[in-house]
Design a protein around this motif. Structure first.
Motif, PDB file in Angstrom:
ATOM      1  N   VAL A 245      -4.641 -16.796   9.457  1.00  0.00           N
ATOM      2  CA  VAL A 245      -3.970 -15.779   8.649  1.00  0.00           C
ATOM      3  C   VAL A 245      -4.953 -14.691   8.238  1.00  0.00           C
ATOM      4  CG1 VAL A 245      -2.907 -15.361   6.390  1.00  0.00           C
ATOM      5  CG2 VAL A 245      -2.095 -17.247   7.829  1.00  0.00           C
ATOM      6  N   THR A 246      -6.155 -15.092   7.833  1.00  0.00           N
ATOM      7  CA  THR A 246      -7.180 -14.113   7.469  1.00  0.00           C
ATOM      8  C   THR A 246      -7.495 -13.187   8.632  1.00  0.00           C
ATOM      9  OG1 THR A 246      -8.187 -15.641   5.878  1.00  0.00           O
ATOM     10  CG2 THR A 246      -9.561 -13.843   6.665  1.00  0.00           C
ATOM     11  N   ASN A 247      -7.619 -13.763   9.821  1.00  0.00           N
ATOM     12  CA  ASN A 247      -7.894 -12.966  11.019  1.00  0.00           C
ATOM     13  C   ASN A 247      -6.761 -11.999  11.313  1.00  0.00           C
ATOM     14  OD1 ASN A 247      -9.419 -12.357  13.521  1.00  0.00           O
ATOM     15  ND2 ASN A 247      -7.702 -13.360  14.537  1.00  0.00           N
ATOM     16  N   SER A 248      -5.522 -12.459  11.155  1.00  0.00           N
ATOM     17  CA  SER A 248      -4.360 -11.606  11.398  1.00  0.00           C
ATOM     18  C   SER A 248      -4.297 -10.454  10.387  1.00  0.00           C
ATOM     19  CB  SER A 248      -3.073 -12.440  11.317  1.00  0.00           C
ATOM     20  OG  SER A 248      -1.928 -11.621  11.414  1.00  0.00           O
ATOM     21  N   ILE A 249      -4.510 -10.766   9.108  1.00  0.00           N
ATOM     22  CA  ILE A 249      -4.510  -9.722   8.073  1.00  0.00           C
ATOM     23  C   ILE A 249      -5.584  -8.681   8.363  1.00  0.00           C
ATOM     24  CG2 ILE A 249      -4.975  -9.255   5.633  1.00  0.00           C
ATOM     25  CD1 ILE A 249      -3.651 -11.936   4.973  1.00  0.00           C
ATOM     26  N   ASN A 250      -6.752  -9.137   8.774  1.00  0.00           N
ATOM     27  CA  ASN A 250      -7.839  -8.206   9.099  1.00  0.00           C
ATOM     28  C   ASN A 250      -7.442  -7.269  10.232  1.00  0.00           C
ATOM     29  OD1 ASN A 250      -9.509  -9.286   7.143  1.00  0.00           O
ATOM     30  ND2 ASN A 250     -10.601 -10.637   8.550  1.00  0.00           N
ATOM     31  N   GLN A 251      -6.750  -7.803  11.245  1.00  0.00           N
ATOM     32  CA  GLN A 251      -6.316  -6.965  12.361  1.00  0.00           C
ATOM     33  C   GLN A 251      -5.344  -5.884  11.891  1.00  0.00           C
ATOM     34  OE1 GLN A 251      -5.297  -8.852  16.192  1.00  0.00           O
ATOM     35  NE2 GLN A 251      -6.171 -10.758  15.389  1.00  0.00           N
ATOM     36  N   TRP A 252      -4.428  -6.251  11.001  1.00  0.00           N
ATOM     37  CA  TRP A 252      -3.495  -5.261  10.466  1.00  0.00           C
ATOM     38  C   TRP A 252      -4.237  -4.176   9.684  1.00  0.00           C
ATOM     39  CZ3 TRP A 252       1.319  -4.270  11.728  1.00  0.00           C
ATOM     40  CH2 TRP A 252       2.124  -5.276  12.277  1.00  0.00           C
ATOM     41  N   MET A 253      -5.128  -4.604   8.811  1.00  0.00           N
ATOM     42  CA  MET A 253      -5.783  -3.666   7.912  1.00  0.00           C
ATOM     43  C   MET A 253      -6.814  -2.794   8.613  1.00  0.00           C
ATOM     44  SD  MET A 253      -6.068  -5.938   4.397  1.00  0.00           S
ATOM     45  CE  MET A 253      -6.395  -4.507   3.350  1.00  0.00           C
ATOM     46  N   GLU A 254      -7.207  -3.188   9.819  1.00  0.00           N
ATOM     47  CA  GLU A 254      -8.159  -2.395  10.599  1.00  0.00           C
ATOM     48  C   GLU A 254      -7.476  -1.344  11.476  1.00  0.00           C
ATOM     49  OE1 GLU A 254     -10.317  -5.397  12.656  1.00  0.00           O
ATOM     50  OE2 GLU A 254     -11.378  -6.086  10.858  1.00  0.00           O
ATOM     51  N   LEU A 255      -6.132  -1.327  11.476  1.00  0.00           N
ATOM     52  CA  LEU A 255      -5.415  -0.330  12.264  1.00  0.00           C
ATOM     53  C   LEU A 255      -5.698   1.077  11.729  1.00  0.00           C
ATOM     54  CD1 LEU A 255      -1.857  -1.942  12.660  1.00  0.00           C
ATOM     55  CD2 LEU A 255      -3.592  -1.687  14.444  1.00  0.00           C
ATOM     56  N   ASP A 256      -5.889   2.002  12.628  1.00  0.00           N
ATOM     57  CA  ASP A 256      -6.097   3.400  12.252  1.00  0.00           C
ATOM     58  C   ASP A 256      -4.739   4.096  12.231  1.00  0.00           C
ATOM     59  OD1 ASP A 256      -7.162   5.853  11.675  1.00  0.00           O
ATOM     60  OD2 ASP A 256      -7.830   6.267  13.730  1.00  0.00           O
ATOM     61  N   ASN A 257      -3.983   3.869  11.131  1.00  0.00           N
ATOM     62  CA  ASN A 257      -2.619   4.383  11.060  1.00  0.00           C
ATOM     63  C   ASN A 257      -2.281   4.678   9.603  1.00  0.00           C
ATOM     64  OD1 ASN A 257       0.260   4.676  11.083  1.00  0.00           O
ATOM     65  ND2 ASN A 257       0.300   3.616  13.067  1.00  0.00           N
ATOM     66  N   ASP A 258      -2.087   5.947   9.284  1.00  0.00           N
ATOM     67  CA  ASP A 258      -1.817   6.359   7.901  1.00  0.00           C
ATOM     68  C   ASP A 258      -0.415   5.985   7.428  1.00  0.00           C
ATOM     69  OD1 ASP A 258      -4.326   7.447   7.758  1.00  0.00           O
ATOM     70  OD2 ASP A 258      -3.672   9.473   8.314  1.00  0.00           O
ATOM     71  N   THR A 259       0.442   5.523   8.340  1.00  0.00           N
ATOM     72  CA  THR A 259       1.809   5.135   7.960  1.00  0.00           C
ATOM     73  C   THR A 259       1.818   3.853   7.129  1.00  0.00           C
ATOM     74  OG1 THR A 259       2.640   6.112  10.010  1.00  0.00           O
ATOM     75  CG2 THR A 259       4.126   4.615   8.864  1.00  0.00           C
ATOM     76  N   PHE A 260       0.799   3.016   7.308  1.00  0.00           N
ATOM     77  CA  PHE A 260       0.806   1.667   6.735  1.00  0.00           C
ATOM     78  C   PHE A 260       0.082   1.588   5.393  1.00  0.00           C
ATOM     79  CE2 PHE A 260       1.334   1.257  11.259  1.00  0.00           C
ATOM     80  CZ  PHE A 260       2.247   0.236  11.417  1.00  0.00           C
ATOM     81  N   GLU A 261       0.675   0.795   4.491  1.00  0.00           N
ATOM     82  CA  GLU A 261       0.019   0.379   3.263  1.00  0.00           C
ATOM     83  C   GLU A 261       0.081  -1.138   3.203  1.00  0.00           C
ATOM     84  OE1 GLU A 261       1.261   1.968  -0.422  1.00  0.00           O
ATOM     85  OE2 GLU A 261       0.736   4.034   0.072  1.00  0.00           O
ATOM     86  N   TYR A 262      -0.945  -1.749   2.620  1.00  0.00           N
ATOM     87  CA  TYR A 262      -1.026  -3.201   2.603  1.00  0.00           C
ATOM     88  C   TYR A 262      -1.114  -3.724   1.176  1.00  0.00           C
ATOM     89  CZ  TYR A 262      -2.166  -2.107   7.417  1.00  0.00           C
ATOM     90  OH  TYR A 262      -2.129  -1.602   8.692  1.00  0.00           O
ATOM     91  N   TRP A 263      -0.304  -4.734   0.902  1.00  0.00           N
ATOM     92  CA  TRP A 263      -0.220  -5.351  -0.414  1.00  0.00           C
ATOM     93  C   TRP A 263      -0.355  -6.856  -0.261  1.00  0.00           C
ATOM     94  CZ3 TRP A 263       1.390  -2.422  -4.930  1.00  0.00           C
ATOM     95  CH2 TRP A 263       1.631  -1.070  -4.660  1.00  0.00           C
ATOM     96  N   ALA A 264      -0.641  -7.518  -1.363  1.00  0.00           N
ATOM     97  CA  ALA A 264      -0.668  -8.982  -1.389  1.00  0.00           C
ATOM     98  C   ALA A 264       0.187  -9.468  -2.546  1.00  0.00           C
ATOM     99  CB  ALA A 264      -2.094  -9.499  -1.530  1.00  0.00           C
ATOM    100  N   ASN A 265       0.888 -10.570  -2.315  1.00  0.00           N
ATOM    101  CA  ASN A 265       1.722 -11.175  -3.345  1.00  0.00           C
ATOM    102  C   ASN A 265       1.405 -12.657  -3.444  1.00  0.00           C
ATOM    103  OD1 ASN A 265       4.085 -11.335  -5.208  1.00  0.00           O
ATOM    104  ND2 ASN A 265       4.850 -12.649  -3.576  1.00  0.00           N
ATOM    105  N   ILE A 266       1.257 -13.133  -4.687  1.00  0.00           N
ATOM    106  CA  ILE A 266       0.975 -14.543  -4.938  1.00  0.00           C
ATOM    107  C   ILE A 266       2.208 -15.192  -5.561  1.00  0.00           C
ATOM    108  CG2 ILE A 266      -0.572 -16.197  -6.062  1.00  0.00           C
ATOM    109  CD1 ILE A 266      -2.462 -13.731  -6.537  1.00  0.00           C
ATOM    110  N   THR A 267       2.655 -16.292  -5.013  1.00  0.00           N
ATOM    111  CA  THR A 267       3.698 -17.089  -5.642  1.00  0.00           C
ATOM    112  C   THR A 267       3.013 -18.104  -6.549  1.00  0.00           C
ATOM    113  OG1 THR A 267       5.185 -16.827  -3.747  1.00  0.00           O
ATOM    114  CG2 THR A 267       5.619 -18.670  -5.231  1.00  0.00           C
ATOM    115  N   VAL A 268       3.130 -17.886  -7.857  1.00  0.00           N
ATOM    116  CA  VAL A 268       2.401 -18.689  -8.836  1.00  0.00           C
ATOM    117  C   VAL A 268       3.225 -19.914  -9.218  1.00  0.00           C
ATOM    118  CG1 VAL A 268       1.293 -18.734 -11.104  1.00  0.00           C
ATOM    119  CG2 VAL A 268       1.273 -16.624  -9.731  1.00  0.00           C
ATOM    120  N   SER A 269       2.614 -21.081  -9.084  1.00  0.00           N
ATOM    121  CA  SER A 269       3.292 -22.338  -9.395  1.00  0.00           C
ATOM    122  C   SER A 269       2.283 -23.341  -9.936  1.00  0.00           C
ATOM    123  CB  SER A 269       3.963 -22.909  -8.142  1.00  0.00           C
ATOM    124  OG  SER A 269       2.985 -23.438  -7.253  1.00  0.00           O
TER     125      SER A 269
END
Length: 379
Positions: A245-269
């Motif tokens: 998952v970390t590797n996949s997230i890194n690939q997304w965030m390394e894209l050179d594309n101004d259309t994308f924004e990246y967020w994280a959400n935690i399900t707290v339990s």
């Protein structure tokens, strides 16, 4: 600017719908009595929707929104504030411009706080619970089956695209759904006036075709659902591979594309509140703290951290020091502990441990030790 203290834009501009026919003004609303079964148009004009709008018109708190009211009572902030901020803090006309669509329960994870309603990964455990006489499991097993995508529902949403300004696609796991690429492609010429949001478990890296289709939209928000930041804990809570998952997230965030924004959400339990310092500090550093938010589990109730025994709450609170985690801890004290729900948590955890061949002691020894110290339970 709206001067109403209890106002929320959602009932005035949003409809949330699932793979079934149930509709609400917000995906965070619970209680069948507050929603509507039927078409999007009939839901929009329904008495249930009008009743919620009427409450906000009078600056009253509607019971359908209890998840936000509870969070605000403890921390002063809830998703309601974020929704209002997206609209500049102003009141809006009653016009449907946002669609939240949970279009399938197809998922490659089986998160412990989830269920068959949102994940096909839960089929085996749900069948086993039903066979053991659990009536709720038997009920859900009869409703939710693999591939809950409904073509007629997509056609209904498709007809509305000229007026839609924001489309939120929720799963299941949307990025593995076999209908996703077609849906994105069929948005066609409407995509350039639509802000798209997708919530993903982060297991799927970007492909050339997917990135091309997403780039047609006015903007794209990818929200990664992350409930643990170590391999062993992620395995138990999410059933996934944290390193992948970390590797996949890194690939997304390394894209050179101004259309994308990246967020994280935690399900707290209960399963991760003890580790919030590490989780929040890690994600805040990776995404920026303004783009990391959390959902507080209130259903199933036995996963809600407010039901923890008081001495365990105190231990967790006393051992937290990260500023955002300390702020989150306030919600843990919103209610007193609940012995009945705690017993359900213990029982359900033992069931899943046996069903999945896992244990809290093996995967999360720190949590096991906290629980064992104060309750003598072996999980």
């Amino acid at each position: 600017m709206s001067t109403r203290q209890n106002y929320c834009v959602k009932p005035y501009n949003t409809i949330a719908t699932t793979g079934a026919t149930f509709k609400t003004p917000c995906c965070l609303m619970y209680g069948k009595q507050h929603g509507h079964h039927g078409s999007i148009e009939s839901a929009w004009q329904s008495e249930q929707f009008k009743d919620i709008r009427s409450a906000f018109d009078q600056d009253k708190k509607h019971p359908a929104c209890q998840s936000c009211w509870s969070l605000e009572a403890a921390t002063g902030k809830s998703p309601r504030h974020s929704y209002n901020e997206q609209m500049g803090g102003r009141t809006v006309e009653t016009k449907l411009t946002t669609v939240q669509w949970s279009f399938s329960n197809t998922c490659n994870f089986a998160c412990r706080t989830c269920g068959i309603e949102y994940s096909t990964g839960w089929l085996r455990d749900t069948r086993l619970m039903a066979e053991q006489g659990n009536p709720e499991a038997a009920h859900f097993l009869g409703i939710y089956k693999k591939n809950q995508f409904r073509e007629e529902q997509w056609q209904e949403i498709y007809a509305m695209l000229p007026q839609v300004e924001r489309l939120e696609l929720i799963g299941g796991e949307p990025l593995i759904n076999r209908h996703l690429l077609r849906i994105l492609d069929e948005c066609g010429t409407h995509a350039d006036h639509i802000d798209l949001q997708m919530v993903t478990n982060g297991s799927t890296p970007p492909s050339e075709e997917l990135v091309e289709l997403l780039s047609r939209f006015r903007s794209v928000e990818l929200t990664f659902s992350v409930d643990a930041v170590s391999q062993s804990e992620f395995e138990l809570i999410r059933t996934g591979d944290w390193n992948a998952v970390t590797n996949s997230i890194n690939q997304w965030m390394e894209l050179d594309n101004d259309t994308f924004e990246y967020w994280a959400n935690i399900t707290v339990s209960i399963l991760n509140i003890w580790d919030m310092d590490r989780i929040l500090s890690h994600l805040d550093k990776r995404f920026g703290w303004q783009k990391v938010y959390w959902n507080w589990v209130s259903r199933p109730t036995f996963y809600d951290a407010v039901i923890l025994p008081e001495d365990i709450k105190q231990h967790i609170d006393d051992n937290s020091s990260y500023w955002r985690a300390k702020k989150l801890m306030q919600q843990m004290w919103a209610q007193q502990s609940n012995a009945e729900q705690w017993k359900k948590f213990v029982s359900h955890t033992k069931f899943l441990n046996k069903s999945r061949g896992e244990s809290i002691q093996k995967n999360m020894p720190q949590l096991h030790d906290i629980i064992h110290t104060y309750t003598k339970e072996e999980l």
